[in-house]
Design an enzyme around this catalytic site. Structure first.
Site, PDB file in Angstrom:
ATOM      1  N   LEU A 172       1.321   3.802   2.349  1.00  0.00           N
ATOM      2  CA  LEU A 172       2.157   3.874   3.379  1.00  0.00           C
ATOM      3  C   LEU A 172       3.118   3.127   3.646  1.00  0.00           C
ATOM      4  CD1 LEU A 172       2.964   5.775   5.861  1.00  0.00           C
ATOM      5  CD2 LEU A 172       1.017   4.512   6.943  1.00  0.00           C
ATOM      6  N   GLY A 190       0.822  -1.119   0.051  1.00  0.00           N
ATOM      7  CA  GLY A 190      -0.108   0.217   0.081  1.00  0.00           C
ATOM      8  C   GLY A 190       0.935   1.257  -0.184  1.00  0.00           C
ATOM      9  N   TYR A 210     -16.270   2.351   9.440  1.00  0.00           N
ATOM     10  CA  TYR A 210     -14.750   2.186   9.484  1.00  0.00           C
ATOM     11  C   TYR A 210     -13.866   2.500  10.539  1.00  0.00           C
ATOM     12  CZ  TYR A 210      -9.982   3.798   7.910  1.00  0.00           C
ATOM     13  OH  TYR A 210      -8.738   4.125   7.736  1.00  0.00           O
ATOM     14  N   LYS A 257     -11.605   0.449  13.099  1.00  0.00           N
ATOM     15  CA  LYS A 257     -10.178   0.853  13.307  1.00  0.00           C
ATOM     16  C   LYS A 257      -9.923   1.140  14.897  1.00  0.00           C
ATOM     17  CE  LYS A 257      -7.226   1.792  11.114  1.00  0.00           C
ATOM     18  NZ  LYS A 257      -6.049   1.033  10.489  1.00  0.00           N
ATOM     19  N   ASP A 275      -1.850 -12.883   5.037  1.00  0.00           N
ATOM     20  CA  ASP A 275      -3.295 -12.381   5.236  1.00  0.00           C
ATOM     21  C   ASP A 275      -3.227 -12.305   7.082  1.00  0.00           C
ATOM     22  OD1 ASP A 275      -6.084 -12.584   5.968  1.00  0.00           O
ATOM     23  OD2 ASP A 275      -6.388 -14.412   5.256  1.00  0.00           O
TER      24      ASP A 275
END
Length: 249
Positions: A12, A10, A126, A130, A36
């Site tokens: 970052l 990704g 979301y 998180k 995973d």
């Protein structure tokens, strides 16, 4: 030191691997295909095999709108995955930095940035997932972990707002961008530097929650105008509008 970076494919994650490599650190980057993080067996095997001193978790379910109708899957990746990583770190003697988000807050702040100890209050699926990941890491690996929250990331790799604005500038005469959401646009490479600085300091005196964004503030409209200016386009082609004009889940 030995580092293991998850979510290394990704935006970052790639920057973190690049920053560590540039500093001469020993780093293994694992993307989604290689690890995973929702598999207990895969997570334990990865930490056992690579035996890192520090694990940096950049893996996440980041489709904010999709999470509203797919919260179970988002929770699996954003909540259960970090817990598994933290448990493996505890077993194998590693420290951990977990990347999180401003979405764990309510979004109601108006005059000053959120401090690290501000009460959380996510208003989206979301954000809830998180926050679950944050709580899991701090619970499973107390004293040897850090939650690093960032916001409004843009960077060289992957999709992000800045790249989208550059693409739209070439295709549209004018562009309507919301001017009633304010935040701190943050260059992902800067966050990668902070992560790399923080890792070796993790321990009894340095752990817990940290915030890492660039300084200043802007609306999405402000940022879009700046993008246009920097690529030589007329910033007046960007027009301000409200969030109500772009309803999202």
């Amino acid at each position: 030191m030995r580092w293991l970076v998850t979510g290394a494919g990704g935006m970052l994650g790639r920057d973190v691997v690049g920053e560590l490599t540039g500093r001469g650190e020993s780093v293994v980057g694992l993307d989604r295909a290689a690890l995973d993080i929702t598999s207990p067996e895969a997570v334990d095997a990865a930490v056992r095999e690579h035996h890192p001193d520090i694990v940096v978790n950049c893996a996440a379910y980041t489709a904010v709108d999709d999470a509203e109708t797919d919260e179970a899957r988002a929770l699996e990746i954003n909540g259960d995955g970090p817990r598994l990583l933290a448990r493996a770190c505890a077993v194998h003697g590693a420290r951990m930095i977990h990347v999180s988000t401003d979405y764990v807050f309510s979004g109601e702040a108006r005059t000053t940035p959120y401090p690290e100890d501000h009460p959380t209050g996510p208003r989206t699926a979301y954000g809830r997932t998180k926050l679950a990941g944050e709580q899991a890491v701090l619970e499973e690996l107390p004293g040897a972990s850090a939650v690093l929250r960032t916001a409004w990331l843009y960077g060289v790799h992957g999709s992000n707002f800045v790249r989208t604005m550059i693409g739209l500038e070439a295709r549209r005469d004018t562009l309507d961008v919301v001017d009633d959401q304010r935040g701190q646009p943050t260059w992902s490479a800067d966050v990668a530097e902070r992560i790399t600085d923080l890792g070796p300091r993790l321990g009894p005196d340095t752990h817990g929650v940290f915030h890492a964004t660039d300084s200043g503030e802007a609306t999405w409209y402000d940022l879009a105008r700046e993008v246009f200016s920097l690529i030589g386009a007329d910033p007046d082609r960007v027009r301000p509008t409200s969030s109500a004009a772009f309803p999202r889940p």
